[in-house]
Scaffold this motif. Structure first.
Motif, PDB file in Angstrom:
ATOM      1  N   VAL A   1     -32.050 -28.526  -6.959  1.00  0.00           N
ATOM      2  CA  VAL A   1     -30.955 -28.024  -7.786  1.00  0.00           C
ATOM      3  C   VAL A   1     -29.637 -28.398  -7.116  1.00  0.00           C
ATOM      4  CG1 VAL A   1     -29.853 -25.968  -8.709  1.00  0.00           C
ATOM      5  CG2 VAL A   1     -32.343 -26.146  -8.680  1.00  0.00           C
ATOM      6  N   CYS A   2     -28.754 -29.019  -7.843  1.00  0.00           N
ATOM      7  CA  CYS A   2     -27.499 -29.504  -7.262  1.00  0.00           C
ATOM      8  C   CYS A   2     -26.288 -28.880  -7.943  1.00  0.00           C
ATOM      9  CB  CYS A   2     -27.406 -31.024  -7.368  1.00  0.00           C
ATOM     10  SG  CYS A   2     -28.472 -31.900  -6.195  1.00  0.00           S
ATOM     11  N   HIS A   3     -25.167 -28.908  -7.221  1.00  0.00           N
ATOM     12  CA  HIS A   3     -23.936 -28.341  -7.762  1.00  0.00           C
ATOM     13  C   HIS A   3     -22.733 -29.017  -7.123  1.00  0.00           C
ATOM     14  CE1 HIS A   3     -24.514 -26.016  -4.009  1.00  0.00           C
ATOM     15  NE2 HIS A   3     -23.188 -25.969  -3.979  1.00  0.00           N
ATOM     16  N   PHE A   4     -21.563 -28.815  -7.724  1.00  0.00           N
ATOM     17  CA  PHE A   4     -20.277 -29.167  -7.138  1.00  0.00           C
ATOM     18  C   PHE A   4     -19.620 -27.870  -6.678  1.00  0.00           C
ATOM     19  CE2 PHE A   4     -20.877 -32.226 -10.692  1.00  0.00           C
ATOM     20  CZ  PHE A   4     -20.831 -33.430  -9.994  1.00  0.00           C
ATOM     21  N   ASP A   5     -18.912 -27.908  -5.542  1.00  0.00           N
ATOM     22  CA  ASP A   5     -18.140 -26.729  -5.168  1.00  0.00           C
ATOM     23  C   ASP A   5     -16.836 -27.124  -4.496  1.00  0.00           C
ATOM     24  OD1 ASP A   5     -18.537 -27.025  -2.349  1.00  0.00           O
ATOM     25  OD2 ASP A   5     -20.358 -25.835  -2.407  1.00  0.00           O
ATOM     26  N   PHE A   6     -15.936 -26.148  -4.355  1.00  0.00           N
ATOM     27  CA  PHE A   6     -14.578 -26.434  -3.890  1.00  0.00           C
ATOM     28  C   PHE A   6     -13.986 -25.148  -3.315  1.00  0.00           C
ATOM     29  CE2 PHE A   6      -9.997 -27.336  -4.669  1.00  0.00           C
ATOM     30  CZ  PHE A   6      -9.912 -28.593  -4.092  1.00  0.00           C
ATOM     31  N   HIS A   7     -13.623 -25.190  -2.037  1.00  0.00           N
ATOM     32  CA  HIS A   7     -13.055 -24.020  -1.362  1.00  0.00           C
ATOM     33  C   HIS A   7     -11.535 -24.095  -1.343  1.00  0.00           C
ATOM     34  CE1 HIS A   7     -17.160 -24.424   0.204  1.00  0.00           C
ATOM     35  NE2 HIS A   7     -17.129 -23.127   0.450  1.00  0.00           N
ATOM     36  N   VAL A   8     -10.898 -22.968  -1.542  1.00  0.00           N
ATOM     37  CA  VAL A   8      -9.435 -22.886  -1.471  1.00  0.00           C
ATOM     38  C   VAL A   8      -9.082 -21.674  -0.617  1.00  0.00           C
ATOM     39  CG1 VAL A   8      -7.278 -22.771  -2.761  1.00  0.00           C
ATOM     40  CG2 VAL A   8      -9.253 -23.925  -3.762  1.00  0.00           C
ATOM     41  N   TRP A   9      -8.407 -21.928   0.506  1.00  0.00           N
ATOM     42  CA  TRP A   9      -8.129 -20.883   1.489  1.00  0.00           C
ATOM     43  C   TRP A   9      -6.765 -20.260   1.219  1.00  0.00           C
ATOM     44  CZ3 TRP A   9     -12.477 -19.773   3.759  1.00  0.00           C
ATOM     45  CH2 TRP A   9     -13.462 -20.776   3.833  1.00  0.00           C
ATOM     46  N   VAL A  10      -6.708 -19.497   0.136  1.00  0.00           N
ATOM     47  CA  VAL A  10      -5.431 -18.913  -0.286  1.00  0.00           C
ATOM     48  C   VAL A  10      -5.044 -17.676   0.516  1.00  0.00           C
ATOM     49  CG1 VAL A  10      -5.439 -19.829  -2.628  1.00  0.00           C
ATOM     50  CG2 VAL A  10      -6.649 -17.698  -2.142  1.00  0.00           C
ATOM     51  N   TRP A  11      -6.003 -17.092   1.269  1.00  0.00           N
ATOM     52  CA  TRP A  11      -5.696 -15.863   2.006  1.00  0.00           C
ATOM     53  C   TRP A  11      -5.933 -15.997   3.510  1.00  0.00           C
ATOM     54  CZ3 TRP A  11      -2.651 -12.735  -0.315  1.00  0.00           C
ATOM     55  CH2 TRP A  11      -2.708 -12.601  -1.705  1.00  0.00           C
ATOM     56  N   ARG A  12      -6.215 -17.195   4.010  1.00  0.00           N
ATOM     57  CA  ARG A  12      -6.358 -17.420   5.444  1.00  0.00           C
ATOM     58  C   ARG A  12      -5.872 -18.838   5.744  1.00  0.00           C
ATOM     59  NH1 ARG A  12      -9.668 -15.023   9.169  1.00  0.00           N
ATOM     60  NH2 ARG A  12      -8.866 -13.159   8.087  1.00  0.00           N
ATOM     61  N   ALA A  13      -4.897 -18.979   6.645  1.00  0.00           N
ATOM     62  CA  ALA A  13      -4.406 -20.296   7.019  1.00  0.00           C
ATOM     63  C   ALA A  13      -5.566 -21.155   7.517  1.00  0.00           C
ATOM     64  CB  ALA A  13      -3.345 -20.155   8.109  1.00  0.00           C
ATOM     65  N   ASN A  14      -5.504 -22.455   7.237  1.00  0.00           N
ATOM     66  CA  ASN A  14      -6.566 -23.367   7.633  1.00  0.00           C
ATOM     67  C   ASN A  14      -5.951 -24.639   8.218  1.00  0.00           C
ATOM     68  OD1 ASN A  14      -8.826 -24.942   7.965  1.00  0.00           O
ATOM     69  ND2 ASN A  14      -9.554 -24.751   5.863  1.00  0.00           N
ATOM     70  N   PRO A  15      -6.174 -24.919   9.499  1.00  0.00           N
ATOM     71  CA  PRO A  15      -5.600 -26.123  10.105  1.00  0.00           C
ATOM     72  C   PRO A  15      -6.126 -27.415   9.500  1.00  0.00           C
ATOM     73  CG  PRO A  15      -7.198 -25.104  11.591  1.00  0.00           C
ATOM     74  CD  PRO A  15      -6.966 -24.128  10.475  1.00  0.00           C
TER      75      PRO A  15
END
Length: 209
Positions: free
Chosen positions: A177-191
């Motif tokens: 089973v496959c999927h697409f995903d995408f993370h957005v760090w709107v509440w924690r700074a990410n270097p």
């Protein structure tokens, strides 16, 4: 009421429950550190990120997330956090930035980001983005689980394509089973960037403020 539920509905709900437990049970492959850098964001993207923050501020309290239908989809994943998944939203392949399918919490229960997820429903077999297999499934499970729509190509959000298609990272990996995903760090700074796949500043341990 329960006597009116047909076999198809039972099978669908069983599949949903299994899928919810799968994608978040282990460490997914890392996204390139140069992908999703803040400098690639347009003025419109930055404005949209602000609207995502406003829309998700109500989920600072995990209880508010569970009240809204989000359920913990597995243990905390290092550099990602605990994934609270809303299967009703995953069942809709439309991507609404202010209405994410998944909320991410660190080991101390702080909201750190959101994740968007849509199932892959393209041709099979196809190599996965991380090179760890292909989206090949038994004939009864080709594409997304029964009753769930998906997309054939990776969506675009905040100037970057979703990651994938990728295999489920947990118990359903052998099924393909496959999927697409995408993370957005709107509440924690990410270097690594606001849309990087992982965030080294997210810990699964309780944090000392």
């Amino acid at each position: 009421m329960f006597r009116r539920i047909g076999l198809g509905t039972v099978l669908l709900m069983t599949t949903l429950t299994a899928f919810a437990a799968g994608p978040f049970g282990g460490n997914p492959p890392k996204r390139s550190p140069v992908s999703g850098q803040d400098g690639q964001l347009s003025a419109a993207d930055i404005k949209k990120l602000a609207s995502v923050r406003r829309a998700t501020a109500k989920y600072f309290d995990v209880q508010a997330a569970t009240d809204a239908g989000y359920v913990a989809g597995g243990p905390c994943v290092p550099q990602m956090g605990t994934h609270y998944v809303n299967m009703a939203k995953i069942a809709n392949p439309s991507i609404v930035p202010e209405d994410p399918e998944i909320l991410l919490y660190d080991g101390d229960g702080h909201l750190v980001g959101v994740e968007y997820l849509v199932l892959y429903d393209g041709p099979v077999p196809v190599d996965t983005w991380d090179g760890h297999g292909s989206c090949t499934t038994p004939s009864s499970l080709v594409g997304p689980p029964p009753g769930l729509p998906g997309l054939t190509t990776a969506p675009l959000l905040f100037g970057s394509n979703f990651d994938g298609p990728m295999l489920d990272h947990g118990e359903l990996a052998p099924l393909g089973v496959c999927h697409f995903d995408f993370h957005v760090w709107v509440w924690r700074a990410n270097p690594l960037g606001v849309t990087a796949h992982q965030n080294p500043l997210v810990s699964c341990a309780a944090e000392l403020d």
